[in-house]
Design a protein around this motif. Structure first.
Motif: not given
Length: 768
Positions: A401-430
């Motif tokens: 998109y280019g460094a000055d595009s607003d889309s960069v900031g918007i997409l960096l803050r867009a929620k998406k499904p993700m599996t993350v580490f926890t000490y109680h096992g992997e957890r699916d989240t947004l």
């Protein structure tokens, strides 16, 4: 039959009968002749056809594997890392495949394979002619009951990628299929001539794919049932044999119903052919699938960080010696002890889970994130915005998109499904990319290395809390300020110069003039500049007093401390300044543990080593590795430093006094804590007569700080891991690491060290 009529004379009738018989004999002769011609043509043409295929006449059929290749088939094999006690730690692979011998196969598995896939296996020479009528009849009736390929033909298919580039092979699917099958038949016959039936069965099981990145029966057994193939029972063998026809379709983890039906079909074949009784068949088919499924990769198994650090070193060795690490089938024997490694990983996981919970709670109570400026105590503004720019997610968006595009900031803050580490096992989240960055930067990390000081063998290596989510190794890759764990090098320099562990100093912080004209007066951890009391060097180190350590540094000089530390194996750059006495120059945990081993080994530095030998896939030793040693101090100096380090445990109020009673009972222990003054690193290095173990705890980055200096002290963050680890080690009576006494010097000491009776020498006689 010719029938006489009323108008036919007997003579004419006879002629007609004879003519009819003659005609029948003529047709019979022609038919017989045609059959013989066909048989002779078949007898000549078929061998001739196979011959021209085998020699690739005029290049029509594509090249065949050479006879040498058939006699010595090559196979991509994963290279295996093996512990000192014979346990597989993991593999480096392109295709995760590891070989077994026939003797390592369960007899039940072999019988199940043969009866299910090729029950005339022991009676044919690579081609089962009796199977072809069944295949032809099945094709005509649209009721196929299995293929006609023998196990030997299937092995040929597994072993070789057949060249089908000839003009005839490219003429269409039918001729291509015919030529492929022809080549498999030729190779099967060659295999039968060169190998025994048991060898063919073993090669087949070593080469077949079992889905889930498992190639060969050894990896398949480990992936689906967490056991070697020699331990497979009847129903487990039936599951894996059932997968041979279509591994993905009958994968028991993803398609349990299909796999169960296929398993029972295999068991039914065993029953109908008289290999299991009806009662046993009925009981086995009623059993559910009982999997212990775990796909092998570099993030799983023991010593994941160790294997990750080892990989580039092994790759270099392989390039120099003409091997490909990922498919050469090498056996890399290491010094890691799987029992101690398991204890280390368990100790780290147990302590870090609770410590992380406390860490998060205290920062929440302060209403801050852990990335703070230690000078102001305030959160670093824009910390995440700056750090996100170093990620692949940011770079990819900017590229698109280019460094000055607003889309960069918007997409960096867009929620998406993700599996993350926890000490109680992997957890699916947004999570958004920014959420993920903030989440993972709150985690504390750790490193642990345990080494046998007598041999230099590294016995356990934990580089972090989860290799899958945090790749950075904190044993050898990460460098941090060691804090007070550096102090033994200051006192060691002094003892080598003639000071006694019992030499007394006043607990008063000195004021030291620095090279830039300013002065430095180091406070103790309490914030005071000393009580004024006289304390021995042993007690001063046990209490980790900065005031007396700085005085000793003044007497021995920073440059001499640097030289002493470098002799003991510290290779990181050390700044020869007064503050070095408090551990202000970055070092690795790897260096620190090896240096402390020089004390326990009575002055002999042993370069840490972790590979004992490398073998090729046939068991031939390619290289043996031996540790390099050198004398770095005399025995008396080393033993006096052991006595100094024991002070942390034995002196009242020592920083190691709080170790578990069970560890100290009937055992000699020494240890030193370390905490950096900016509250970002906690250290502990503990010594026994046969194990030296170092632990570091802190954030992945220096900007991650503990809520307070006391929270981040080595006593609270790192020492408990050492305590838990050694407790587990002593519970295992089979690992050879028991309690005991430190080795004494061979030369006679002037007297047994005891500061309560030791007469201190005049201070001026002990200075440089």
């Amino acid at each position: 039959m010719v029938q006489p009529t009323r108008n036919t004379s007997p003579r004419n009738f006879a002629n007609k009968v004879l003519g009819a018989l003659s005609l029948q004999r003529s047709w019979f002769k022609k038919l017989t002749k045609a059959i013989w011609i066909l048989l002779m043509s078949f007898t000549v043409a078929v061998p001739l056809y196979f011959y021209v295929v085998s020699i690739n006449l005029f290049g029509l059929f594509g090249e065949m594997p050479s006879l040498r290749a058939i006699e010595n088939p090559e196979n991509d094999l994963s290279s295996e890392v093996i512990s000192a006690d014979g346990v597989s730690l993991g593999r480096y692979f392109r295709f995760n495949r590891s070989q077994v011998t026939y003797e390592q196969l369960s007899p039940v598995l072999v019988k199940t394979l043969v009866e299910s896939e090729d029950h005339r296996f022991h009676n044919h020479s690579g081609i089962d002619f009796w199977a072809y009528p069944r295949v032809i009849f099945g094709a005509i009736t649209f009721n196929l009951q299995g293929g006609g390929s023998t196990l030997t033909q299937q092995l040929a298919k597994n072993l070789y990628t057949l060249d089908l580039d000839g003009p005839l092979a490219k003429a269409g699917k039918l001729p291509q299929r015919l030529i492929q099958k022809s080549k498999e038949l030729i190779i099967a016959i060659q295999l039968e001539r060169n190998y025994t039936k048991n060898e063919i069965l073993t090669m087949y099981l070593n080469t077949v794919e079992f889905s889930s990145n498992a190639y060969g029966i050894k990896v398949a057994s480990e992936t689906y049932f967490n056991k070697p193939p020699s331990k497979l029972n009847q129903q487990e063998a039936a599951v894996l044999v059932g997968m041979c026809q279509n591994p993905d379709y009958f994968n028991p983890h993803y398609h349990a119903d299909r796999s169960l039906r296929k398993r029972n079909e295999v068991l039914y074949k065993l029953y109908t052919r008289g290999h299991i009784a009806k009662v046993r068949y009925d009981s086995l088919k009623a059993l559910p699938l009982e999997l212990k499924y775990s796909v092998q990769n570099q993030n799983k198994g023991m010593a994941t960080y160790f294997r990750s650090v080892l990989y580039p070193e092994l790759s270099t060795w392989c390039r120099e010696h003409g091997y490909d690490l990922r498919d050469a089938g090498l056996k890399i024997y290491t010094t890691i002890d799987s029992r101690l490694q398991h204890d280390a990983e368990e100790a780290v996981a147990n302590h870090m889970a609770g410590l992380q919970q406390q860490f998060n709670r205290e920062w929440r109570q302060r209403g801050l994130n852990p990335w703070v400026d230690p000078r102001t105590g305030q959160e670093i503004k824009g910390y995440l915005d700056t750090k996100i720019k170093r990620t692949d997610a940011y770079r990819n968006l900017v590229k698109h998109y280019g460094a000055d595009s607003d889309s960069v900031g918007i997409l960096l803050r867009a929620k998406k499904p993700m599996t993350v580490f926890t000490y109680h096992g992997e957890r699916d989240t947004l999570f958004s990319s920014m959420d993920s960055l903030a989440y993972y930067n709150r985690f504390l990390q750790t490193g642990l290395m345990s080494m046998d000081p007598r041999t230099g063998a590294i016995k356990a290596w934990v580089g972090g809390i989860s290799h899958k989510y945090f790749k950075y190794d904190h044993v050898r890759q990460g460098t941090r300020q060691p804090g007070s764990t550096f102090k033994p090098f200051v006192y060691g320099t002094a003892i080598e110069a003639g000071f006694s562990p019992c030499q007394e100093f006043a607990d008063i912080s000195p004021t030291i003039r620095l090279a830039d004209g300013t002065t430095w007066t180091p406070p103790n951890s309490s914030g005071s500049h000393g009580s004024g009391d006289l304390l021995t060097m042993r007690r001063a180190m046990a209490l980790s007093l900065n005031s007396i350590t700085a005085q000793v540094m003044q007497k021995v000089t920073p440059q001499n401390v640097v030289s002493f530390a470098q002799r003991l194996g510290i290779t990181s750059k050390l700044d020869a300044v007064p503050a070095l006495c408090l551990g202000t120059s970055d070092v690795t945990l790897y260096e620190m543990v090896a240096a402390y081993c020089s004390f326990v080994n009575l002055g002999i530095y042993t370069q840490p080593y972790y590979i004992t030998r490398i073998e090729d896939k046939n068991g031939n030793v390619l290289e043996n590795f031996t540790p390099k040693t050198r004398q770095v101090m005399d025995e008396l100096t080393a033993y006096k430093m052991i006595y100094m380090l024991r002070g942390g445990v034995e002196e009242a109020g020592g920083t190691s006094e709080g170790l578990s009673y069970d560890l100290k009972d009937n055992n000699e222990i020494g240890g030193k804590t370390g905490t950096t003054d900016n509250a970002s690193d906690g250290w502990y290095i503990g010594i026994t007569h046969n194990l030296v173990t170092g632990v570091w705890v802190g954030g992945d980055e220096r900007n991650i700080h503990y809520p307070s200096w006391s929270f981040g002290s080595g006593t609270r963050t790192a020492r408990p891991i050492w305590d838990k680890y050694m407790t587990l080690v002593y519970r295992d009576r089979n690992d050879g690491y028991d309690k005991g006494l430190f080795r004494r010097p061979n030369q006679k000491m002037d007297m047994e060290l005891d500061c309560s009776q030791y007469a201190a020498m005049p201070e001026e006689e002990e200075t440089f």
